[in-house]
Every structure is written in C-alpha cells, then in structure tokens.
Design a protein around this motif. Sequence first.
Motif, short mmCIF file in Angstrom:
data_model
loop_
_atom_site.label_atom_id
_atom_site.label_comp_id
_atom_site.label_asym_id
_atom_site.label_seq_id
_atom_site.Cartn_x
_atom_site.Cartn_y
_atom_site.Cartn_z
N ALA A 2 36.11 8.24 24.21
CA ALA A 2 37.15 7.60 25.02
C ALA A 2 38.55 7.91 24.51
CB ALA A 2 36.92 6.09 25.05
N HIS A 3 38.74 7.92 23.18
CA HIS A 3 40.10 8.10 22.66
C HIS A 3 40.64 9.49 22.96
CE1 HIS A 3 37.86 10.00 19.32
NE2 HIS A 3 38.99 10.61 19.02
N ARG A 4 39.78 10.50 23.02
CA ARG A 4 40.24 11.86 23.35
C ARG A 4 40.71 11.92 24.81
NH1 ARG A 4 37.75 15.51 19.39
NH2 ARG A 4 36.29 14.31 18.11
N ILE A 5 39.96 11.28 25.69
CA ILE A 5 40.34 11.26 27.10
C ILE A 5 41.61 10.45 27.30
CG2 ILE A 5 39.56 10.65 29.42
CD1 ILE A 5 36.68 10.94 28.43
N GLU A 6 41.76 9.34 26.57
CA GLU A 6 42.94 8.48 26.71
C GLU A 6 44.21 9.19 26.27
OE1 GLU A 6 41.73 5.18 24.37
OE2 GLU A 6 40.53 4.26 25.96
N VAL A 7 44.14 9.96 25.17
CA VAL A 7 45.32 10.71 24.72
C VAL A 7 45.72 11.74 25.76
CG1 VAL A 7 46.20 12.31 22.97
CG2 VAL A 7 44.84 10.34 22.26
N PHE A 58 39.10 9.25 36.55
CA PHE A 58 37.67 9.14 36.87
C PHE A 58 36.84 9.19 35.59
CE2 PHE A 58 33.61 11.28 37.54
CZ PHE A 58 33.02 10.46 38.49
N LEU A 59 37.21 10.09 34.67
CA LEU A 59 36.47 10.19 33.41
C LEU A 59 36.59 8.90 32.59
CD1 LEU A 59 37.31 13.82 32.22
CD2 LEU A 59 35.35 13.03 33.57
N LEU A 60 37.76 8.27 32.64
CA LEU A 60 37.97 7.03 31.89
C LEU A 60 37.12 5.88 32.43
CD1 LEU A 60 41.83 7.09 31.26
CD2 LEU A 60 40.03 7.22 29.54
N ARG A 61 36.69 6.00 33.67
CA ARG A 61 35.87 4.94 34.28
C ARG A 61 34.38 5.30 34.29
NH1 ARG A 61 40.28 5.28 38.22
NH2 ARG A 61 41.76 3.59 37.82
N ASN A 62 34.06 6.45 33.69
CA ASN A 62 32.68 6.92 33.71
C ASN A 62 32.10 6.85 32.30
OD1 ASN A 62 30.56 9.27 33.47
ND2 ASN A 62 30.73 8.82 35.66
N GLU A 63 31.05 6.07 32.14
CA GLU A 63 30.46 5.86 30.82
C GLU A 63 29.88 7.14 30.24
OE1 GLU A 63 27.65 2.71 30.98
OE2 GLU A 63 29.13 1.16 31.52
N THR A 64 29.31 7.98 31.08
CA THR A 64 28.74 9.24 30.59
C THR A 64 29.81 10.14 29.99
OG1 THR A 64 26.97 9.16 32.24
CG2 THR A 64 27.43 11.30 31.23
#
Length: 209
Positions: free
Chosen positions: A157-162, A144-150
Amino acid sequence: FILRCLLKDSTMAGRSGIVYYGLCAAQFVTLAAYVVVTAGAALLQQKANDLPLWQGATPEELEARTIAYTEVFQSTTYIIPYPRDSQYQFQYQWWIIEFEFFIFALTACLTLFPQLIERVRPVALTFLASALVLVMDNINAVFFLLRNETAMAVFDAHRIEVTQAGLIMVAVGNCLTIIFMGIYQYESTMGSGHITPPTMAKTEAEQRV
C-alpha cells in the motif's frame, strides 16, 4: 533558479509581477511533485522487478494467480499487466514521467527567461495540457489500485500511496503552470517604466522634425 525567481527585476510592475511569482511557485510545486512521483514509481518498479507472487507456486496456483493479477491490472486500463514479466509493468508510467520532465524543463526555462513566454507559450501549454490528461488518467488508475486488496497485497500500500501523492502533486503543478503562464504578460521597462510603442516613437520624432 530560486535566486533568479526571488531577485527578478523589481521594475516589473503590478499584476504581471504577481503572476510571475505565481508562475515561479508553480515550478517549485512541479519540481517537488516530480521528485515524489519518481520516488513512488521507483518503489513500484523495485517491487515489480522481483515479485514473490510467481515464486514457489505449482502450475495450478500459477495459473490462478496469473488470472487474478491480469484481471486487476487490466481494470485500471492504463497499467498493462505483464504476468511473470512484471518488470515491464510500469513502462508506460515511466514514459509519462520522462515526458513530464521534458515539459518541466521547457516551462522552467521560460520562467527563467520570461521575455520568451509569449512566443513559446502555445507550444509549452499544448504539451502541458496533453500531459495533464495522461496524469489525470493515471490518478484514476492508481485510485483503483488503492481500493483493491489484491493490488495492495502484491505491490504494498505505501508504494502505491507515494505514487498517488506524486501524481496528484504533478496535476496541481501542471494546472498552476497553465493558469499563470496562460495569463502572464511580459512587461519590459526602460527608464520610467513606460515603453513608447515604436510607431508612436516614430510619430513624435517626425513631429519634432
């Protein structure tokens, strides 16, 4: 640990030997996953410790940002928002990582000493299955966070992706461990590789008498 797995008693025959090496591979995947997910959580925590979101804002801007921030993270269900105290944002995720480490330590020990698997397996797999549910829920939350611009703007983005990559790897490692540990059967060998059951051995001794 690697040498132990690679140099495992070659007399362990057939299908059980293959399953054992599958269990070793599952532990390697889990270890790598633990490193990646810990790195991802550390990156998020580093950002959360000093969020610029709350700095230099007027009271009106602060209120608007707080509402938006709370709405985004409450939507994940598993990442509880702490507006203006964001250093506590990922405490539940850290607890899951610590819980996973405890389970990995348990399953790694059983892999090193496979003769204990049949006795301890119900305990290990129960913990592992419960941890897998937590990991799956957090994978959904991070998607959900990866699809949320906020969320991506706030935490990068890279922190969430890892973090997401690590969570998926942990889930794969847990599934593989459940499969291979669940079907593993320890085969001890003596002499020709066949163990005569105690009852049979007693019967043969009595016959010789």
